[in-house]
Design a protein around this motif. Structure first.
Motif, short mmCIF file in Angstrom:
data_model
loop_
_atom_site.label_atom_id
_atom_site.label_comp_id
_atom_site.label_asym_id
_atom_site.label_seq_id
_atom_site.Cartn_x
_atom_site.Cartn_y
_atom_site.Cartn_z
N LYS A 55 3.27 -11.73 34.37
CA LYS A 55 3.13 -12.36 33.06
C LYS A 55 2.97 -11.30 31.97
N LYS A 56 2.14 -10.26 32.23
CA LYS A 56 1.97 -9.19 31.24
C LYS A 56 3.27 -8.43 31.02
N LEU A 57 4.01 -8.24 32.11
CA LEU A 57 5.29 -7.54 32.00
C LEU A 57 6.26 -8.34 31.12
N MET A 58 6.28 -9.66 31.30
CA MET A 58 7.16 -10.51 30.48
C MET A 58 6.79 -10.41 28.99
N LEU A 59 5.49 -10.34 28.71
CA LEU A 59 5.07 -10.22 27.32
C LEU A 59 5.48 -8.88 26.71
N LEU A 60 5.33 -7.81 27.50
CA LEU A 60 5.74 -6.49 27.01
C LEU A 60 7.24 -6.46 26.75
#
Length: 369
Positions: A55-60
């Protein structure tokens, strides 16, 4: 909370599309649509992912796409950056820190976009902040609700245990009473009858040889049996509870059960010589009270019910009254007609009043008066 953030992003995307159509429609329309769709797909992947790292990767990736779009497609994509920054740092650091990071981006965007950027930034963070607080409050309420549910369940378990204890205590008391009666019958009646039988057998043998001794033994047996019969009567009088005690206890049990099930307060008052009330009259009072309690529960909307029994010189006055809505016109259904029939069968009368709450008075004549 996610629904609020999604709604915020959707509003900003629609704003960007409208602004792009009116200002930069001729510039890279295909790339603009492609980047909008790509941004939507990346965010859908973010909300569908389970693992936090993904999820954090998708936001970045989403922020990187927005920054790239800002430089190569449209400046308006920068309006979506604050929401993504808030999502990245949500739960890791304070909201104020993520707000400072979002404000610092103003140093790298065009000056004419700054007013709109600030408005959208503040709007996004306000919505996100309110959504977060609402979510935390909802979670707190859920936890409290769960705690209450467990407490209620524990209370039900305790009530079941208490009821089981009461049933066991009642059963044990019955066994003890039966054992006491059995022992008393064995000690008093059994010994009396056994001794009398032995005396009668001896009298039978002496009948032909010594009639005088036989008569004396028979008379002794008669006296013994007479004393035994009197002992039996005394024992029965000791065991049998007074009639008024049985009637009052039955009424109290009915009222207590009604109050427990309906949360309507119910109390009993009585005056006079209660033991003048006969068994048949107690039955009439009991049936009438049950019927009136049912009516109070269904129709009265009362919070309090009172039952008063007055034993007067020539009759018994029983009044059941509640503090409910009452009625101007009393319609006698099967219940009230049944009350009247029961009272009339013993020469009694019924008075019904619905002007101040609902009140029913029935008068039963005392026997022998």
């Amino acid at each position: 909370m996610e629904m609020w953030v999604i709604a915020t992003k959707l509003i900003i995307v629609l704003y960007i599309i409208i602004k792009y159509i009116y200002i930069e429609a001729a510039t890279y329309p295909a790339e603009f649509v492609a980047f909008i769709l790509l941004y939507i797909c990346i965010n859908m992947a973010y909300y569908l992912a389970d693992r936090k790292n993904i999820k954090k990767l998708m936001l970045l990736i989403s922020i990187g796409l927005l920054l790239f779009s800002y430089n190569h497609v449209s400046y308006f994509f920068v309006f979506l950056v604050p929401v993504n920054i808030y999502e990245i740092f949500s739960g890791l650091i304070t909201d104020l820190f993520s707000l400072i990071i979002s404000l610092s981006i103003m140093m790298f965007i065009k000056s004419e976009l700054i007013p709109e950027y600030i408005v959208i930034l503040l709007m996004s963070y306000l919505i996100s902040y309110l959504a977060k607080r609402s979510y935390e409050k909802l979670e707190s309420l859920k936890r409290k609700n769960e705690e209450l549910r467990w407490k209620i369940q524990d209370l039900y378990i305790r009530i079941d245990k208490n009821e089981e204890y009461e049933r066991q205590l009642k059963y044990t008391t019955q066994l003890e009473e039966r054992n006491r009666l059995s022992q008393r019958i064995h000690d008093d009646i059994g010994h009396t009858i056994s001794g009398s039988l032995m005396q009668l057998e001896a009298s039978k043998l002496l009948m032909d040889r010594n009639k005088d001794d036989a008569k004396r033994m028979i008379q002794s047996t008669i006296d013994t049996l007479r004393n035994g019969l009197e002992s039996i009567r005394i024992a029965l009088r000791e065991i049998k509870p007074p009639l008024e005690q049985m009637g009052l206890n039955r009424l109290k049990l009915v009222l207590d059960d009604f109050a427990l099930k309906t949360h309507i307060s119910a109390n009993l008052k009585y005056t006079g010589i209660i033991d003048k009330i006969t068994y048949s009259q107690w039955n009439i009072i009991m049936e009438n009270v049950k019927e009136l309690l049912t009516n109070a529960m269904k129709y009265s909307k009362a919070t309090k019910v009172s039952l008063t029994i007055d034993v007067l010189n020539k009759f018994i006055k029983v009044e059941m009254k509640d503090n409910g809505v009452g009625t101007d016109v009393v319609r006698k259904g099967l219940g009230l007609k049944g009350i009247e029939e029961r009272c009339e069968s013993v020469g009694g009368k019924v008075i019904i009043d619905g002007s101040n709450g609902f009140s029913v008075i029935f008068l039963l004549p005392l026997e022998g008066c």
